[in-house]
Design a protein around this motif. Structure first.
Motif, PDB file in Angstrom:
ATOM      1  N   GLN A   1     -38.477 -25.963  16.692  1.00  0.00           N
ATOM      2  CA  GLN A   1     -38.331 -27.577  15.473  1.00  0.00           C
ATOM      3  C   GLN A   1     -38.827 -27.442  14.213  1.00  0.00           C
ATOM      4  O   GLN A   1     -39.471 -26.190  13.766  1.00  0.00           O
ATOM      5  CB  GLN A   1     -39.941 -28.628  16.261  1.00  0.00           C
TER       6      GLN A   1
ATOM      7  N   VAL B   1     -34.741 -32.425  20.428  1.00  0.00           N
ATOM      8  CA  VAL B   1     -35.017 -31.407  21.400  1.00  0.00           C
ATOM      9  C   VAL B   1     -34.276 -31.539  22.960  1.00  0.00           C
ATOM     10  O   VAL B   1     -33.654 -30.819  23.126  1.00  0.00           O
ATOM     11  CB  VAL B   1     -36.873 -31.390  21.834  1.00  0.00           C
TER      12      VAL B   1
ATOM     13  N   GLU C   1     -35.992 -32.323  12.736  1.00  0.00           N
ATOM     14  CA  GLU C   1     -36.851 -33.650  13.383  1.00  0.00           C
ATOM     15  C   GLU C   1     -37.249 -34.817  12.060  1.00  0.00           C
ATOM     16  O   GLU C   1     -36.652 -35.400  11.366  1.00  0.00           O
ATOM     17  CB  GLU C   1     -38.784 -33.176  12.627  1.00  0.00           C
TER      18      GLU C   1
END
Length: 317
Positions: free
Chosen positions: A214, A280, A264
């Motif tokens: 991430q 994700v 993100e």
């Protein structure tokens, strides 16, 4: 500008607290939340768009309310059945796993779970596993290969548990066995660093055909505080160590250590868990689909070759 940033952080904390209260009590707090959310968005839009420093990204990886492995499982998986124990000593709540369906795809999950509140964080030792956690991971890998299930591992730990009891029960050996087993799996393996990826504790379930990270996570041989304590004998120099370690997602992508950086939500995954989970889920599903076309031998040999390519060295005559 400093006052604006301080105000933004204060409002973000208030929004998070109210959201937690609403979730725990079942109250509808939208009347209080909506104006605060609107003000947060307005202040964010005023902030400069400079990329966070390496140390700031480390702090975002540790932010209060950042999604844990089970938060992603709750949003992306069905039919998750947690399996317990290493069949030798006991169970480890810091490293959990079992079969599930990842957006409909049957998989074996390996999860480093930090905990969601103070009580659960202490119970799970903030995601730092004992040897029985890694031995349980090996047991689950064996089951994955037996039943032809791809492995999805979510990495989030500062490192393996460093206590005396862990050393007494063979911590180093357990980590090495987990790395060896994952390296030799004949099924697809996709890893995602969702927060912190520290040392062998992370690598033990991090040997994948594809390693993703991430945007605000970090992955390194040691935490910044640990490196600072060794190099300068001063953990407060962790920001300097973070710069030297080049441990952030953009660094790792440039070095070829990860295949993809998963974006993100603005401000970090802790501000919008649903959006973080969507990103994700899309990335992991895409890589699982690509790997499904490869045969077992190719999966194994390509995984070994991938990790042998990492690093830089020179040879002298």
């Amino acid at each position: 500008m400093t006052a604006s940033i301080d105000t933004l952080k204060e409002l973000e904390a208030r929004v998070h607290d109210l959201e937690v209260t609403a979730q725990k009590t079942g109250q509808n707090l939208d009347a209080a939340l909506n104006p605060l959310r609107a003000e947060v968005e307005r202040l964010r839009a005023q902030q400069p768009k400079a990329a966070p420093s390496r140390w700031e990204r480390v702090q975002l990886a540790r932010a209060q309310g950042r999604p844990t492995a089970l938060d992603y499982v709750d949003r992306l998986c069905t039919e998750f059945t947690e399996l317990h124990g290493d069949r030798r000593y006991g169970d480890d709540p810091a490293l959990i796993g079992g079969p599930a369906r990842w957006q409909g795809v049957p998989v074996m999950l390996l999860l480093q779970q930090k905990g969601r509140d103070t009580k659960s964080k202490i119970k799970r030792r903030f995601g730092s596993a004992n040897p029985e956690g890694y031995r349980k991971a090996v047991r689950l890998m064996d089951l994955a290969e037996k039943f032809g299930l791809p492995v999805v591992a979510l990495v989030d730990t500062q490192g393996a548990y460093p206590g005396l009891e862990a050393e007494e029960r063979g911590q180093g050996w357990a980590i090495a066995e987990s790395i060896r087993r994952m390296l030799n799996l004949r099924v697809p393996v996709v890893n995602v660093v969702i927060g912190e990826g520290g040392s062998g504790g992370a690598l033990a379930i991090g040997v994948g055909n594809r390693v993703l990270i991430q945007e605000n996570a970090w992955y390194s041989v040691i935490s910044p505080e640990g490196a600072a304590s060794i190099i300068w004998k001063d953990a407060s120099k962790a920001p300097l160590a973070a710069e030297a370690l080049r441990l952030t997602a953009p660094d790792l992508l440039a070095l070829g250590i990860v295949e993809e950086v998963i974006p993100e939500p603005a401000g970090g995954a802790h501000l919008n868990t649903d959006e973080a989970a969507r990103a994700v889920g899309e990335a992991v599903t895409r890589h699982l689909r690509e790997l499904a076309a490869q045969d077992a031998t190719t999966l194994k040999t390509d995984r070994a070759a991938r990790f042998r390519r990492l690093g830089a060295y020179t040879e002298t005559p």
